[in-house]
Design a protein around this motif. Structure first.
Motif, PDB file in Angstrom:
ATOM      1  N   ARG A   4      84.061 118.932  73.293  1.00  0.00           N
ATOM      2  CA  ARG A   4      83.056 119.314  74.516  1.00  0.00           C
ATOM      3  C   ARG A   4      82.624 120.873  74.088  1.00  0.00           C
ATOM      4  NH1 ARG A   4      86.056 118.143  78.666  1.00  0.00           N
ATOM      5  NH2 ARG A   4      86.336 115.888  78.559  1.00  0.00           N
ATOM      6  N   ALA A   5      83.725 121.627  73.638  1.00  0.00           N
ATOM      7  CA  ALA A   5      83.425 123.011  73.473  1.00  0.00           C
ATOM      8  C   ALA A   5      82.501 123.127  72.321  1.00  0.00           C
ATOM      9  CB  ALA A   5      84.721 123.817  73.391  1.00  0.00           C
ATOM     10  N   ARG A   6      82.756 122.319  71.278  1.00  0.00           N
ATOM     11  CA  ARG A   6      82.065 122.426  69.867  1.00  0.00           C
ATOM     12  C   ARG A   6      80.668 122.042  70.237  1.00  0.00           C
ATOM     13  NH1 ARG A   6      85.749 119.307  66.338  1.00  0.00           N
ATOM     14  NH2 ARG A   6      87.658 120.549  66.563  1.00  0.00           N
ATOM     15  N   ALA A   7      80.501 120.805  71.089  1.00  0.00           N
ATOM     16  CA  ALA A   7      79.224 120.489  71.278  1.00  0.00           C
ATOM     17  C   ALA A   7      78.259 121.073  72.217  1.00  0.00           C
ATOM     18  CB  ALA A   7      79.357 118.873  72.027  1.00  0.00           C
ATOM     19  N   GLU A   8      78.976 121.953  73.021  1.00  0.00           N
ATOM     20  CA  GLU A   8      78.106 122.942  73.978  1.00  0.00           C
ATOM     21  C   GLU A   8      78.010 124.202  73.180  1.00  0.00           C
ATOM     22  OE1 GLU A   8      80.817 124.010  76.927  1.00  0.00           O
ATOM     23  OE2 GLU A   8      80.766 122.065  77.883  1.00  0.00           O
ATOM     24  N   ARG A   9      78.657 124.663  72.265  1.00  0.00           N
ATOM     25  CA  ARG A   9      78.085 125.770  71.200  1.00  0.00           C
ATOM     26  C   ARG A   9      77.060 125.262  70.313  1.00  0.00           C
ATOM     27  NH1 ARG A   9      83.408 127.152  68.443  1.00  0.00           N
ATOM     28  NH2 ARG A   9      84.074 125.459  69.277  1.00  0.00           N
ATOM     29  N   LEU A  10      77.039 124.196  69.932  1.00  0.00           N
ATOM     30  CA  LEU A  10      75.810 123.535  69.131  1.00  0.00           C
ATOM     31  C   LEU A  10      74.558 123.629  69.724  1.00  0.00           C
ATOM     32  CD1 LEU A  10      77.600 120.923  66.745  1.00  0.00           C
ATOM     33  CD2 LEU A  10      76.832 123.442  66.190  1.00  0.00           C
ATOM     34  N   VAL A  11      74.722 123.161  71.073  1.00  0.00           N
ATOM     35  CA  VAL A  11      73.443 123.002  72.005  1.00  0.00           C
ATOM     36  C   VAL A  11      72.649 124.203  72.595  1.00  0.00           C
ATOM     37  CG1 VAL A  11      72.816 121.650  73.943  1.00  0.00           C
ATOM     38  CG2 VAL A  11      74.159 120.545  72.481  1.00  0.00           C
ATOM     39  N   LEU A  12      73.761 125.136  72.899  1.00  0.00           N
ATOM     40  CA  LEU A  12      73.134 126.239  73.651  1.00  0.00           C
ATOM     41  C   LEU A  12      72.171 126.937  72.555  1.00  0.00           C
ATOM     42  CD1 LEU A  12      76.338 127.449  75.080  1.00  0.00           C
ATOM     43  CD2 LEU A  12      74.680 126.515  76.311  1.00  0.00           C
ATOM     44  N   PRO A  13      71.207 127.616  72.983  1.00  0.00           N
ATOM     45  CA  PRO A  13      70.143 128.317  72.322  1.00  0.00           C
ATOM     46  C   PRO A  13      70.495 129.879  72.389  1.00  0.00           C
ATOM     47  CG  PRO A  13      69.028 127.855  74.509  1.00  0.00           C
ATOM     48  CD  PRO A  13      70.496 126.959  74.246  1.00  0.00           C
ATOM     49  N   ALA A  60      93.345 117.121  75.272  1.00  0.00           N
ATOM     50  CA  ALA A  60      92.851 118.334  74.434  1.00  0.00           C
ATOM     51  C   ALA A  60      91.860 118.351  73.495  1.00  0.00           C
ATOM     52  CB  ALA A  60      94.216 118.980  73.754  1.00  0.00           C
ATOM     53  N   ARG A  61      92.043 117.363  72.633  1.00  0.00           N
ATOM     54  CA  ARG A  61      90.905 116.859  71.584  1.00  0.00           C
ATOM     55  C   ARG A  61      89.466 116.695  72.162  1.00  0.00           C
ATOM     56  NH1 ARG A  61      94.147 112.491  68.032  1.00  0.00           N
ATOM     57  NH2 ARG A  61      95.591 113.997  66.832  1.00  0.00           N
ATOM     58  N   ARG A  62      89.550 115.971  73.296  1.00  0.00           N
ATOM     59  CA  ARG A  62      88.311 115.811  74.106  1.00  0.00           C
ATOM     60  C   ARG A  62      87.513 117.220  74.358  1.00  0.00           C
ATOM     61  NH1 ARG A  62      90.752 112.291  77.592  1.00  0.00           N
ATOM     62  NH2 ARG A  62      91.209 110.513  76.423  1.00  0.00           N
ATOM     63  N   SER A  63      88.567 118.146  75.026  1.00  0.00           N
ATOM     64  CA  SER A  63      87.877 119.481  75.436  1.00  0.00           C
ATOM     65  C   SER A  63      87.514 120.100  74.204  1.00  0.00           C
ATOM     66  CB  SER A  63      89.284 120.239  75.984  1.00  0.00           C
ATOM     67  OG  SER A  63      89.483 119.734  77.415  1.00  0.00           O
TER      68      SER A  63
END
Length: 191
Positions: free
Chosen positions: A181-190, A175-178
């Motif tokens: 990943r979700a936070r990292a995707e939000r930061l990378v998405l333009p 759950a922590r890894r998920s």
């Protein structure tokens, strides 16, 4: 005031119902008739073996106490022989009349008859009176046996496995890894 005599003897099949009452917390949990049947088998086995003896003490003509005696070793690792005095017990109404002493005298005599140098006993840890009695006789505490149902012990020595072989800790880490990943995707998405 008259004193009643104590009679020490080997248990007989007729003693089984009284022994089932005396040892009701020590025998297996079952129907009272099954407990009596179990004790009849134990009495028969003890009578047939030179290394076992089931001793009862009568007070005023009634069964007052009993002890199961067995020659064995001090432990599986210490092969010195000993006599185990298992569950020496006295009915409450017969306490303070020498019944306990008579039971332990029988254990001592059995050890002497067989050339055994040690007598060990097991009494409930919660019975302060029994433990004090044994201490007065010179028996010192050496170990404490502990008991637990196998299922309880299994649940404590290894983590319970959920369906699919995933335990609680693994689910938390996943759950922590998920979340990462979700936070990292939000930061990378333009935007």
């Amino acid at each position: 005031m008259s004193r009643f005599s104590l009679i020490t003897r080997a248990a007989t099949r007729e003693d089984a119902p009284a022994l089932a009452q005396l040892w009701n917390d020590a025998v297996r949990r079952a129907d009272p008739a099954e407990q009596v049947a179990d004790l009849e088998l134990i009495i028969k086995a003890a009578a047939a073996s030179p290394e076992q003896r089931l001793v009862v003490v009568e007070y005023d003509g009634q069964l007052a106490g009993a002890v199961y005696l067995r020659i064995t070793t001090l432990s599986p690792l210490n092969l010195d022989p000993c006599v185990q005095a298992i569950h020496p017990r006295v009915f409450d109404a017969c306490r303070r009349h020498g019944v306990g002493h008579a039971l332990m005298e029988a254990a001592t005599a059995f050890a002497e008859e067989n050339g055994v140098l040690h007598v060990v006993t097991a009494v409930p840890h919660s019975s302060r009176e029994s433990n004090r009695f044994m201490a007065r006789l010179g028996l010192a505490p050496v170990v404490m046996y502990r008991i637990a149902p196998t299922t309880l012990l299994r649940s404590r020595v290894s983590p319970q496995r959920q369906q699919g072989g995933v335990d609680g800790r693994t689910r938390v880490l996943a759950a922590r890894r998920s979340l990462r990943r979700a936070r990292a995707e939000r930061l990378v998405l333009p935007d």
